[in-house]
Design a protein around this motif. Structure first.
Motif, PDB file in Angstrom:
ATOM      1  N   SER A  30       0.824  -1.208   0.000  1.00 54.35           N
ATOM      2  CA  SER A  30       0.000   0.000   0.000  1.00 54.35           C
ATOM      3  C   SER A  30       0.863   1.265   0.000  1.00 54.35           C
ATOM      4  O   SER A  30       0.402   2.333  -0.390  1.00 54.35           O
ATOM      5  CB  SER A  30      -0.946   0.000   1.198  1.00 54.35           C
ATOM      6  N   ASN A  33       1.018   2.882  -3.301  1.00 58.26           N
ATOM      7  CA  ASN A  33      -0.218   3.448  -3.830  1.00 58.26           C
ATOM      8  C   ASN A  33      -0.541   4.740  -3.085  1.00 58.26           C
ATOM      9  O   ASN A  33      -1.220   4.723  -2.061  1.00 58.26           O
ATOM     10  CB  ASN A  33      -1.349   2.416  -3.666  1.00 58.26           C
ATOM     11  N   THR A  35      -2.445   7.401  -2.126  1.00 63.39           N
ATOM     12  CA  THR A  35      -3.860   7.751  -2.245  1.00 63.39           C
ATOM     13  C   THR A  35      -4.102   9.257  -2.188  1.00 63.39           C
ATOM     14  O   THR A  35      -5.189   9.718  -2.507  1.00 63.39           O
ATOM     15  CB  THR A  35      -4.665   7.054  -1.127  1.00 63.39           C
ATOM     16  N   TRP A  38      -5.549  11.667  -5.381  1.00 64.41           N
ATOM     17  CA  TRP A  38      -6.914  11.974  -5.819  1.00 64.41           C
ATOM     18  C   TRP A  38      -7.665  12.861  -4.808  1.00 64.41           C
ATOM     19  O   TRP A  38      -8.867  13.061  -4.913  1.00 64.41           O
ATOM     20  CB  TRP A  38      -7.721  10.701  -6.114  1.00 64.41           C
ATOM     21  N   GLU A  62      -6.387   5.961   6.551  1.00 63.13           N
ATOM     22  CA  GLU A  62      -5.121   5.819   5.816  1.00 63.13           C
ATOM     23  C   GLU A  62      -3.913   5.835   6.747  1.00 63.13           C
ATOM     24  O   GLU A  62      -2.780   5.792   6.275  1.00 63.13           O
ATOM     25  CB  GLU A  62      -4.982   6.953   4.793  1.00 63.13           C
ATOM     26  N   TYR A  81      -0.572  10.145   1.471  1.00 61.21           N
ATOM     27  CA  TYR A  81      -1.561   9.080   1.639  1.00 61.21           C
ATOM     28  C   TYR A  81      -2.925   9.576   2.102  1.00 61.21           C
ATOM     29  O   TYR A  81      -3.896   8.842   2.025  1.00 61.21           O
ATOM     30  CB  TYR A  81      -1.015   8.009   2.598  1.00 61.21           C
ATOM     31  N   LYS A  83      -6.364  10.936   1.780  1.00 60.97           N
ATOM     32  CA  LYS A  83      -7.218  11.039   0.580  1.00 60.97           C
ATOM     33  C   LYS A  83      -8.322  12.074   0.755  1.00 60.97           C
ATOM     34  O   LYS A  83      -9.217  12.161  -0.087  1.00 60.97           O
ATOM     35  CB  LYS A  83      -7.796   9.677   0.234  1.00 60.97           C
TER      36      LYS A  83
END
Ligand code: SF4
Ligand code: SF4
Length: 116
Positions: A30, A33, A35, A38, A62, A81, A83
């Motif tokens: 993770s 990725n 986050t 977005w 998160e 991270y 979001k």
């Protein structure tokens, strides 16, 4: 022999024969990725209002609000991270976190955001 009974007689694949699909085969994937890419709104902390109750830390899905082990205060908000879900602002009992439009900041990190 009907096609249905023929199908029933075919040997079914066992779990060892089935290729690995969506299995996660390594730890901490993770982290790759981010986050935060977005996020449309970002949490902004007012340290003067914060009572260090840690509610935001517990609720953040998160794990983006960090605690500095050498300091009882939080280590900042990790915007890579976060979001922008707003849970932290929602659970804060003293309204120390406000959610602000991301466009206001451009690409800049805020004063209380964790630097990478
Ligand atoms: S907005 Fe959501 S993801 Fe970001 S720090 Fe708050 S609770 Fe965590
Ligand atoms: S929930 Fe609010 S008061 Fe509690 S630690 Fe987070 S920012 Fe501070």
């Amino acid at each position: 022999m009907s096609s249905i009974s023929k199908h029933r007689k075919e040997k079914k694949k066992g779990w060892k024969d089935i290729p690995i699909g969506g299995a996660i085969t390594e730890q901490k994937t993770s982290l790759k990725n981010k986050t935060g890419s977005w996020r449309a709104i970002r949490p902004v902390l007012n340290p003067k209002k914060c009572t260090q109750c840690m509610m935001c830390v517990y609720y953040c899905p998160e794990n983006s609000i960090h605690i500095d082990n050498d300091n009882p205060e939080r280590g900042g908000i990790d915007l890579d991270y976060c979001k922008g879900c707003g849970l932290c602002a929602n659970v804060c009992p003293v309204n120390a976190i406000t959610m602000e439009e991301e466009s206001v900041f451009g690409n800049k990190k805020g004063k209380n955001d964790k630097e990478k």
